[in-house]
Design a protein around this motif. Structure first.
Motif, short mmCIF file in Angstrom:
data_model
loop_
_atom_site.label_atom_id
_atom_site.label_comp_id
_atom_site.label_asym_id
_atom_site.label_seq_id
_atom_site.Cartn_x
_atom_site.Cartn_y
_atom_site.Cartn_z
N ASP A 139 -5.28 -6.92 -2.91
CA ASP A 139 -4.26 -5.76 -2.93
C ASP A 139 -3.57 -5.92 -4.25
OD1 ASP A 139 -3.81 -4.78 0.10
OD2 ASP A 139 -3.94 -6.87 0.09
N SER A 178 -6.82 -7.35 -13.09
CA SER A 178 -7.34 -6.81 -12.04
C SER A 178 -8.85 -7.36 -12.00
CB SER A 178 -7.42 -5.41 -11.81
OG SER A 178 -8.00 -4.91 -10.60
N ASN A 204 2.15 1.77 -3.37
CA ASN A 204 1.10 2.28 -4.02
C ASN A 204 1.14 3.83 -4.02
OD1 ASN A 204 -1.24 0.41 -5.90
ND2 ASN A 204 0.04 -0.63 -4.49
N HIS A 215 0.88 -1.27 -0.10
CA HIS A 215 0.11 -0.03 0.12
C HIS A 215 0.86 1.31 0.03
CE1 HIS A 215 -3.13 2.90 1.14
NE2 HIS A 215 -2.65 3.23 2.33
N VAL A 224 -5.87 -4.24 -6.86
CA VAL A 224 -5.76 -2.52 -6.61
C VAL A 224 -4.65 -2.11 -7.42
CG1 VAL A 224 -5.68 -0.63 -5.18
CG2 VAL A 224 -7.48 -2.46 -4.71
N ASN A 265 -4.09 0.34 -10.42
CA ASN A 265 -3.38 1.71 -10.45
C ASN A 265 -2.23 1.78 -11.50
OD1 ASN A 265 -4.91 2.55 -8.12
ND2 ASN A 265 -3.53 1.84 -6.71
N LEU A 316 -16.02 -2.10 -7.29
CA LEU A 316 -14.57 -1.95 -7.97
C LEU A 316 -14.62 -2.66 -9.13
CD1 LEU A 316 -11.64 -1.71 -7.78
CD2 LEU A 316 -11.53 -3.69 -6.42
#
Length: 289
Positions: free
Chosen positions: A184, A212, A145, A142, A187, A191, A229
């Motif tokens: 994770d 994803s 990211n 995270h 995402v 990104n 999502l």
């Protein structure tokens, strides 16, 4: 108050926050923080640091970023002290707090300071990762990211891609032994896909979004709320094709068939409706002036 009383009060605050009763949760936290400022054994410092951490999140949610960072600074100082006293086993909590502070700084446009905080967090995570003490790989990735997003916002796409790639390499390795990291990874693919959209790498973006989407679809049975999502990913996939001028009928038909299955099976959420509306806007005829 006894240590048990403090812990019970902290748990009460956590329960209130989890029920989205933020005002009441903030009130309980304020009382607890005031009481703990009077007495600070290491155990009490630990509880105080946690209380400040939670209040910082509430303040950030209310867009009080300065207040949030004030809480974070105090919590970070307490965590560093506890680590120096060997009360804490590693610096993972410090890294998490530094990441949150970096996010707050980014929200108010202080990107250089945000970058510095997040890099410091990543250095700590890397120490934990290398010595085997890291308990939450998701928090480490995270932070990577957030580093990548901050670098993107500074128009440093080369470094941004490097950070995303590093996060994906770690997650692809770790997900083999801990499938809870699947989201994770999803995402992070998303990104990086957005980065690819913004740098006109159409096929790379479509590939990332597809990876994803596949993960999210596999997760819907246990977490149907992820239809939001899923819809966001479909939007970005189509946006990438639209920006390149390459709207492929076969891919659009696949999205149509797939999304009908997803929504018929798992329902439609408010978030999903938002993104599906955005998709419709991509195909809306331009309005005449």
């Amino acid at each position: 108050m006894s240590l048990t009383d403090y812990k019970e009060k902290l748990q009460n605050a956590v329960d209130l926050v989890n029920k989205n009763e933020l005002d009441q949760g903030r009130k309980v936290l304020q009382e607890l923080i005031d009481e703990l400022h009077e007495n600070q054994t290491n155990e009490e410092k630990d509880i105080l640091a946690t209380a400040l951490d939670i209040r910082s999140l509430i303040r950030a949610y209310g867009r009080d970023f300065e207040g949030s960072m004030k809480d974070l600074d105090e919590s970070i100082a307490l965590r560093k002290f506890l680590f120096s006293e060997k009360f804490s086993k590693n610096q993972e909590d410090i890294a998490r707090l530094l990441t949150h502070k970096g996010i707050n700084l980014g929200q108010i446009g202080k990107l250089d300071e945000a970058l510095s905080q997040i890099k410091e967090a990543i250095n700590l995570y890397e120490e934990c990762y290398k010595d085997g003490s890291l308990s939450n790989t998701g928090l480490y990735t995270h932070a990577l990211n957030q580093l990548a997003i901050t670098q993107k916002n500074m128009n440093n796409f080369e470094s941004s891609f490097e950070a995303f790639n590093k996060a994906i390499d770690i997650l692809e390795k770790e997900v083999k032994v801990d499938n809870s990291l699947n989201l994770d990874l999803a995402v992070t693919y998303m990104n990086r896909g957005i980065n690819n959209v913004e740098t006109s790498k159409t096929q790379d973006s479509i590939d990332d979004f597809r990876k994803s989407i596949d993960i999210v679809i596999d997760s819907l049975k246990e977490r149907p709320e992820l239809v939001g999502l899923y819809s966001r990913l479909v939007y970005y996939s189509i946006l990438s094709m639209a920006r390149s001028g390459l709207i492929l009928p076969d891919k659009l038909e696949k999205f149509k068939t797939e999304s009908e299955y997803v929504f018929n099976t798992y329902g439609m959420t408010e978030e999903a409706e938002f993104w599906m509306t955005k998709i419709g806007e991509l195909f809306a005829p331009p309005q005449s002036s």
